[in-house]
Design a protein around this motif. Sequence first.
Motif, PDB file in Angstrom:
ATOM      1  N   SER A  23      31.663 -19.614-105.830  1.00 10.43           N
ATOM      2  CA  SER A  23      30.219 -19.806-105.692  1.00 10.43           C
ATOM      3  C   SER A  23      29.868 -20.094-104.245  1.00 10.43           C
TER       4      SER A  23
ATOM      5  N   SER B  81      36.039 -18.807-110.809  1.00 12.33           N
ATOM      6  CA  SER B  81      34.975 -18.126-110.067  1.00 12.33           C
ATOM      7  C   SER B  81      34.793 -18.706-108.669  1.00 12.33           C
TER       8      SER B  81
ATOM      9  N   LEU C 225      31.217 -25.008-112.916  1.00 19.08           N
ATOM     10  CA  LEU C 225      32.310 -24.334-112.225  1.00 19.08           C
ATOM     11  C   LEU C 225      33.646 -24.558-112.910  1.00 19.08           C
TER      12      LEU C 225
END
Lengths: 344, 127
Positions: free
Chosen positions: B67, B65, B36
């Motif tokens: 998740s 990002s 990540l």
Amino acid sequence: MLKRTPLYEKHLALGAKLVPFAGWEMPVQYPAGIIAEHLAVRTSAGLFDIAHMGLIKVEGDQALPLLQRALTNDAARLNVNQCQYTVACNEHGGTIDDLFLYRLPTHYLIVANAVNTDKALAWLKNLAGGQGVSLADNDCMLSVQGPQAAAAVGKALGVDLGGLKHNRVLGWRDLVLSRSGYTGEDGIELIIAKKDAGKVWDTILTAGVQPCGLGARDTLRLEAGLPLYGHEYDEETSPLDAGYAWAVKFDKGDFIGKQDLLNGPKKYLVGIELEGRLIPRQGHSVLRPSSLAPLGIVTSGTYSPTFKKPIALAYLTTATTDVVVDIRGQMVPGRVVDKAFYKR
Amino acid sequence: MGNFPGELKYSKEHEWVKVEGKTATVGISDYAQDSLGDVVYVELPAVGKEFKAMQEFGVVESVKSVSTLYAPVGGKVVARNEALNDHPEKVNTAPYGEGWIMKLEMSSPADLDALLTAADYQKLIQK
């Protein structure tokens, strides 16, 4: 098969995390991480491998007329050793690519986005009738960005960059150096032979510059409100929409896209500061607070390492101040601000 | 690469579980936090909420990002790591310690059988 820059082995040795980007295998971050790399550029200096950017050489006595027809900015205003931001538009004023144009002593050099290099090259070659347009694929670019960038490059290479002004170019030995960049900071960009890239990279790192990946490049440009193709630009979006009216020179004569561009912008690129900690991402809807009527769409979003809060760039079709952003079903309040969140 | 304590169980979605009696502490693995990058927000579940095994229970956002988090075992949330609200980076710096995310009272300890040992999890991520 992904393409690799001449610095691929350097990235591996530094422990970079490599990801696919526009057909290239590029470092997204080094072990320091995106936030630390970002802050290094804001406070001192960072070094970026941007050898994936396309370099297109335009030469010959038809070079200037070609550039004037193909690009929105006025290339005739460039003296030798100057550079400018410019845009290639299609017939409808949409953006083929946003570009950086150098006028060098013997030719022009266009810097294209990696994702658009083939498209821009084919388009220019077609306009030129096959004459004087070629890929400069023996050369590549590095970028050093931050308040200490010019001093660090100067020290590393033994050249005085103190007098080099913004968007000016210095040819020095085999190198082309310009005071330019894509981070909102002062900086130096280098155009060098690919075979020298490793040596120059190492020399600049030795001057105490932080290697930085595409992750920090993205957060830095976003804080500075700088557009990225595929986010703020596409074939349907004009440079006027993106806020680059200054790079569209209607008084220079005819150019491709001019007739549609004369109608003005169709939407407005703005910055949005959000409350809370949820991060807006490309494609999230921007809505009017009570009615939830659609106002526009987020094109880029991130956590801002400088301001320590979520920020977004978004296209709106109506001027407004208070908005909500639909982040996976949660309506997060935000405020419309100048897209240049960060100004040095 | 990475650190994968042998006393923990792991899910294919990269959560880890530490079992103490009926309580399961849940976090994300060293591999997940490294993939990540800098974690800047963790959406924590409400205490008292119940999840089935492999049900979504929150998200973790890094700079680049977002998740989804999946409950590795079913159960009721009995605690959540409020410290992550101010210091989400603990997920990066101590994924198995101060970076824990929630504690569940397990509804079906048999869910544990579907999880991976540290050795099997390492095989999974090396693929």
